[in-house]
Design an enzyme around this catalytic site. Structure first.
Site, PDB file in Angstrom:
ATOM      1  N   CYS A  74      -0.412   2.491  -4.420  1.00 19.77           N
ATOM      2  CA  CYS A  74      -1.191   3.709  -4.632  1.00 19.77           C
ATOM      3  C   CYS A  74      -0.295   4.921  -4.427  1.00 19.77           C
ATOM      4  O   CYS A  74       0.697   4.869  -3.711  1.00 19.77           O
ATOM      5  CB  CYS A  74      -2.357   3.781  -3.650  1.00 19.77           C
ATOM      6  SG  CYS A  74      -3.531   2.428  -3.802  1.00 19.77           S
ATOM      7  N   HIS A 123       0.859  -1.170   0.000  1.00 20.29           N
ATOM      8  CA  HIS A 123       0.000   0.000   0.000  1.00 20.29           C
ATOM      9  C   HIS A 123       0.898   1.224   0.000  1.00 20.29           C
ATOM     10  O   HIS A 123       2.067   1.161   0.415  1.00 20.29           O
ATOM     11  CB  HIS A 123      -0.884   0.015   1.250  1.00 20.29           C
ATOM     12  CG  HIS A 123      -1.964  -1.034   1.237  1.00 20.29           C
ATOM     13  ND1 HIS A 123      -2.934  -1.085   0.254  1.00 20.29           N
ATOM     14  CD2 HIS A 123      -2.232  -2.053   2.105  1.00 20.29           C
ATOM     15  CE1 HIS A 123      -3.760  -2.106   0.525  1.00 20.29           C
ATOM     16  NE2 HIS A 123      -3.354  -2.706   1.623  1.00 20.29           N
TER      17      HIS A 123
END
Length: 450
Positions: free
Chosen positions: A300, A257
């Protein structure tokens, strides 16, 4: 191993099977991917002993691992050939299975014996022995669908292409081509990072990267589920490896992430990407000066979801103003005493702080990757899927910057499918940055003959 099987081993491989291996030995050495799953399959069938498996995996290059395996197989009994063929199918090397099992008549004529395994080659040494991975059901779930591009081998570079391009591009003929580091965070600490969900399918990505870069002749190390400090320590150790001196490049893949400019450790703490790039710059990693450093970031880079825009008829035409080129090298500015000089008084070549890097990002700055739509639990993330496919099919004659352009084009065409959710028909757009100073060809499976 029982007495009966020991006696069978004394008989060796059947002559027709031995001939099949000899006939295809040149292709096998170049194209065979000898990884833990293939070796463990042969161990499970009692074809290889543990010491044999360790000696094979201790070899530093793909071709040397293939050579050593082919050295053992003819001596391991009549079942060795069929077990090897089964292992090829199990590890998605169907093209080699078909090559070995087709009869010589199917080639249209009696197939001449190709350059056979040279049993006189000296045995290389290795200080480290690759850690063995347990053969579990989970590890076998990485087998992708039959029509998946992962089944395609990396296409080899031709000698003519290498000879016509090697002088205008980065040197890329060491074996291994370089060291590769893959850090993949899949499961996060529910107490320290309660907002970070498991990255289901993330384990597929790191396996895909391990396979493709192993086949591209990189020495790959994979680490999973590291804290931010664990990632930092891992990268610092990787940068300090003396092996960088004798290879031509390095690869770093970070999967987790993330937010703009940083990725999460499993403890919810952030590792800044600028620190990562700085660790490999010309000042902090001198062994990689003037060598290409390749980065791939699957994470991301923000919270904004790309819902896509309806395309209107006809291409939009834009013009970009030209930029003036700054004269950064004006003569006569700065006196000679400020230059760094060598022992003989000649000015030493200076390098910029950071150069010879290329980095592919799975998403644009500020963009959030919609995990429900863009990471398949069987095939992995869109970006890694397309990177894997393009490397396998195009690296033979395409430099890496153009490969990344093709990856961008393939990502642009994809669209999320999750009816009834906000992710339905959502989009993703990858990008890359580059400070490369030459074309970067990987010249897969080609080794110059000196």
């Amino acid at each position: 191993m029982n007495v009966r099987w020991s006696k069978m081993l004394e008989c060796g491989m059947l002559e027709r099977d031995r001939r099949a291996l000899r006939r295809r030995s040149s292709i096998l050495i170049k194209q065979l991917v000898v990884d833990e799953l293939l070796i463990q399959s042969l161990q499970a069938d009692d074809i290889l002993t543990e010491s044999m498996a360790e000696s094979i995996m201790a070899e530093q290059t793909s071709q040397k691992r293939s050579w050593r395996l082919l050295l053992f197989l003819p001596k391991r009994g009549p079942r060795a050939f069929s077990s090897f063929c089964s292992a090829l199918r199990e590890t998605e090397q169907q093209h080699l299975y078909e090559l070995l099992t087709q009869s010589p008549e199917k080639d249209g004529k009696d197939t001449p014996v190709e350059r056979c395994v040279d049993y006189s080659l000296p045995l290389p040494t290795q200080e480290e022995i690759a850690a063995k991975r347990a053969r579990t059901h989970d590890s076998m779930e990485f087998s992708l669908d039959a029509d998946s591009p992962i089944n395609s081998p990396v296409l080899p570079c031709t000698p003519d292409f290498y000879l016509s391009h090697c002088h205008q591009s980065y040197k890329m003929n060491s074996s291994p081509r370089g060291l590769a580091l893959v850090i993949s965070n899949v499961t996060f600490d529910p107490c320290a990072a309660p907002d970070l969900d498991p990255r289901k399918g993330g384990e597929v990505d790191d396996e895909v990267l391990r396979k493709v870069f192993t086949e591209l002749d990189y020495l790959v190390t994979v680490h999973r589920d590291l804290t931010a400090q664990g990632m930092r320590s891992c990268i610092e150790n990787f940068c300090r490896r003396p092996d960088h001196r004798t290879v031509d490049s390095c690869v770093v893949c970070l999967l987790s992430h993330g937010v703009d400019g940083a990725i999460y450790g499993t403890d919810g703490q952030l590792l800044q990407l600028d620190w990562v790039f700085k660790s490999f710059d010309n000042a902090h990693c001198p062994l990689l000066q003037n060598k290409p450093k390749i980065f791939f970031i699957q994470a991301c880079r923000g919270e904004e979801m790309d819902c896509g825009v309806e395309q209107i008829d006809g291409p939009a035409r834009t013009c970009s103003p030209c930029c003036e080129q700054l004269d950064a090298g004006r003569e006569g500015q700065g006196d000679a005493h400020s230059r760094q000089r060598g022992d003989m008084g000649r000015p030493r070549i200076k390098l910029p702080q950071r150069s010879d890097m290329i980095c592919g990002f799975a998403s644009l700055k500020g963009q959030r990757i919609c995990t429900a739509a863009m990471r398949n639990t069987k095939r992995g993330s869109w970006f890694i899927q397309e990177l894997n496919t393009t490397l396998r099919l195009q690296a033979r004659d395409t430099h890496l910057a153009d490969i990344m352009v093709q990856v961008n084009g393939r990502i642009k065409e994809r669209e999320g499918y999750a009816p009834g959710t906000a992710h339905h028909r959502c989009k993703e757009m990858s990008e890359f940055t580059s400070s490369l100073c030459k074309d970067l060809y990987l010249f897969p499976k080609y080794q110059p003959q000196y």
